[in-house]
Design an enzyme around this catalytic site. Sequence first.
Site: not given
Lengths: 73, 384
Positions: B192-193, B284, B286, B288
């Site tokens: 999201r990045n 990865g 944490d 979500a």
Amino acid sequence: MPGQSDKVTIKIPRPLYNRIGKLIEESGYNSVTDFVVYVLRDIASVHNRAEDEVYSEEELQRVKEHLHRLGYL
Amino acid sequence: MIAPHGGKLTNRVLEGEALQEALKEARGLPRVEVNSELATEVRNIARGVFSPLEGVTPSEAFQSIIESDALASGVAWTIPIIFDVPSRDAIPEGQRTCLVENGQARPLAILDVEDIYLWDKQKAAAAVFGTTDSNHPGVKGFYERGDYLVGGKVELLDNNRGPYEKLNLSPVETRAVFEERGWRTVCAFQTRNVPHRGHEELQKTVLGLVDGLFIQPVIGRKKPGDFRDDVILATYEALIDNYYAKDRVFLNILPFVMRYAGPKEAIMHAIMRKNYGCTHIIIGRDHAGVGDYYGEEDAIEIFDEPRFADLGIRPITIRGDFWYCQKCGRVASNRTCPHGKEWQISFSGTKIRQLITEGEAPPPEIMRPEVFAVIQQFDNPFVT
């Protein structure tokens, strides 16, 4: 099936069993069985096949034509 | 090619003659307006992203998911796809109903209403999010929903792919692409990045393990300050054009509403990517997650739980803190690098955003100049 265990026994050569036992020391796997199950699942996931097809030949042809139009095929 | 979840790829998209007949039928059906987020879910169901689901979750499946993380058939499933209404008479039970997306003239789908049922929001929140705390955004979202849920199969009438048509392929299409490329193993990377060098290093490391990399930005509602969807896509296109072997990477969006359900959502992310044809997914720390509701490795460890052991898709788990080490001359982590903090350049998202806001280029060790050049083309790259 009633009464049937959800686990089965698979035999592997003892030297291989012993070798894997050494390999997994301090690896995070609790047992040779855990390691073997992990490896087999990894392989099985790649060779997994769909049960049956939902898409007809005609629909799959349309999918391919769409991908051609987009430049992917 | 890996089998879809549950064995079959759902296809509830109507085309050709069937579509024309359904559009005629829809004109005579009761109409119910739905928001764009539910419209996204309905499209995902119909296109097979949520295979084996064929509709919004009926009561039996809902109870099964909440109580045992599985559909009534026993197939693993962690987050119910729900359609809420304020009252039992908000939609006619046992009838076919035309769903229309808010603000759209064209009918979205026909829903064959199977049942309408009360749901226990607290019990559902505890099962999905592991908490009933209303400060959790996902729990809050549950509490704000209507008291009744509607279950039933959908038939999609409006297969609109949105503004990113070329990047919005459905699972049957990505599978065809993977097959054409001869990829037997494919790893999904959700983002999201905009990409920094840490992401690039991770993706290229994974490409040493599998045949193909499937980069899939999640498109949809974001919070103010996040990078805009079009910026994320343009930066990834620039990165791939300049630095990737193009026959080994595939960029495709996932229109999806994030739940921030941590480990349960990690399982759902894996199931969706399995349907797209991926054999692996990068999970990865944490993953979500939100706030401090989940432990850093909860989303990794859940894959080892017996009820998820037969998912098929396998996680590639990333542990450690990453930075660029000037002494090593490469991306490094606390698991690989012996040097002190004075050598480290951080991948802090806050720091990168701050530099971009000030019009300053992040160091090339942190972000490729070509990526920053793309960001600079946007007047405001952030969601407002």
